[in-house]
Design an enzyme around this catalytic site. Structure first.
Site, PDB file in Angstrom:
ATOM      1  N   ASN A 211       7.734  -0.572   3.892  1.00  0.00           N
ATOM      2  CA  ASN A 211       8.443  -0.774   2.627  1.00  0.00           C
ATOM      3  C   ASN A 211       9.393   0.391   2.394  1.00  0.00           C
ATOM      4  O   ASN A 211       9.437   1.335   3.194  1.00  0.00           O
ATOM      5  CB  ASN A 211       7.441  -0.926   1.478  1.00  0.00           C
ATOM      6  N   ARG A 212      10.136   0.326   1.329  1.00  0.00           N
ATOM      7  CA  ARG A 212      11.243   1.268   1.132  1.00  0.00           C
ATOM      8  C   ARG A 212      10.858   2.522   0.344  1.00  0.00           C
ATOM      9  O   ARG A 212      11.722   3.280  -0.061  1.00  0.00           O
ATOM     10  CB  ARG A 212      12.394   0.547   0.411  1.00  0.00           C
TER      11      ARG A 212
END
Ligand code: C5P
Length: 412
Positions: A211-212
């Site tokens: 994920n970011r």
């Protein structure tokens, strides 16, 4: 909105050049700064530099623009006065209430918080006269930052260096945001665990589901907790940020590794804050070799299994009596309603809810959020540096710990 008004007093020491960097930090983050140098400071860095960087006229004595009564007005109008570097001479004049130049007049008229960041040779810092002056100023409510240890003006080293401009700026920012009690170490004797970053769940030796999350919010929580006196264990998942000085940093990759590290560290902790973005699912299996593409063959679907919900688990099994458990929730819609439901579902004490989307939360230096408490209180924190949100989270945690009557830190 009115910009916070800061008076930057600068004294005549070689570290005066570092005050230029401090000034830039203030102006670039939306503060209105009036520089008040002493006459000696101007021998190190000239008036045009201060005027150009601050956008204001600069004077060191009371006889200029007398019709504007600057010796009274500047101090009265300030939200914060910071003197950096503060010399032994300035500390002495301030302690004795002298008013022989514009800076000392300003110190006498200011009713806002005052921070001194001393810089001088070790002998001067340790002299009984300086010790007494510092004690007097502190007794009256001023903040005197401890000088750093390191290289001094000449070849010698010792205590007396001006702390780095970033550290002085951070102390000022905290006082402006949280008021005069901001520099009290209200987490002293406490141990806190923070998870940061984003987990990566491997598909094969080279690919993962991730994920970011950058880890910036978790690291800001760690830095602010350290500044407030806490012992900090930072469980960092796939971050590239510098270790916060003084934290124990445990590096992990997957959700299961993160769970193991957090549960272990939580055993003796007063508070656990789960700021990491933990993958809810992981691939059911991990290919031994790299998954190959084959001509004319459709790729196989990836089967996923659930990861343990660490936050929910920590909330159910409190590792120490009175332990505070906090989580973060990134939502894209119905932010508050989803957040409230999640707080109940997870069973934690507080949930920091923020909206994610383009330019919001992930990877940025700023954040805005609502802090939801299990008791129903909701605190909106407007957009600002991630440190500011972190400090508000610690405010809530300190209040919760105190309300539980748990004056004794875990393990103490
Ligand atoms: O359910 P959701 O992923 O939105 O919840 C976010 C919060 O729960 C964060 O504090 C995150 O660290 C935590 N979490 C967890 N274990 C998971 C998923 C999320 O502890 N498997």
């Amino acid at each position: 909105m009115n910009k916070p008004r800061v008076v930057l007093g600068v004294c005549g020491g070689i570290a005066a050049y570092k005050a230029c960097e401090l000034l830039r930090r203030f102006t670039e983050s939306g503060h209105d700064v009036q520089v008040v140098p002493t006459a000696s400071a101007l021998r190190f860095v000239g008036e045009p530099t201060w005027a150009a960087l601050s956008g204001h006229r600069v004077s060191s004595e009371v006889w200029e623009s007398v019709h504007e009564v600057p010796h009274v007005r500047i101090g009265q109008a300030a939200d914060l006065v910071v003197v950096a570097p503060a010399t032994a001479d300035l500390l002495a004049r301030a302690a004795h209430g002298l008013a022989d130049d514009l800076l000392t007049n300003t110190l006498l008229t200011a009713r806002c918080p005052v921070i001194f960041a001393p810089a001088m040779h070790t002998e001067m810092w340790e002299h009984p006269a300086t010790r007494e002056n510092v004690a007097t100023l502190r007794r009256r409510g001023a903040f005197v930052i401890e000088p750093a240890v390191g290289r001094l003006t000449g070849a010698d080293t010792g205590r007396g260096r001006l702390p780095e401009p970033g550290a002085v700026f951070d102390a000022c920012r905290r006082v402006l945001a949280r008021g005069p009690r901001a520099l009290e170490p209200d987490l002293a004797g406490r141990h806190v665990v923070i998870s940061a970053g984003g987990t990566r769940e491997p598909l094969d030796p080279v690919r993962y589901l991730g994920n970011r999350s950058s880890g910036k919010q978790g690291y800001a929580l760690a830095r602010t907790a350290l500044a407030r006196g806490a012992g900090v264990t930072l469980v960092a998942a796939n971050t590239e940020l510098p270790d916060p000085a003084g934290a124990e940093v445990v590096r992990v990759g997957t959700a299961e590794e993160l769970r193991e590290a957090v549960v272990k560290a939580a055993a003796g902790a007063d508070a656990v804050v789960m700021a990491a973005a933990v993958a809810d699912f992981r691939p059911a299996g991990r290919a031994q070799g790299k998954i190959k593409k084959r001509e004319g063959v459709d790729p196989e679907a990836v089967a996923l299994v659930r990861n343990p919900d660490i936050l929910a688990e920590l909330s159910v099994r409190r590792a120490t009596p009175g332990q505070v458990v906090a989580g973060f929730a990134a939502e894209t819609d119905d932010v508050l309603a989803n957040g409230r439901a999640k707080l109940v579902r997870k069973g934690c004490d507080l949930l920091v809810v923020n909206e994610v989307g383009d330019g919001l939360a992930f990877g940025t230096d700023g954040n805005e959020a609502v802090i939801l408490e299990a008791g129903g209180a909701e605190t909106r924190v407007p957009y600002g540096p991630k440190e500011e949100l972190a400090d508000r989270v610690w405010d809530t945690i300190v209040r919760t710990l105190e309300s539980r009557g748990d004056q004794q830190p875990a393990g103490g």
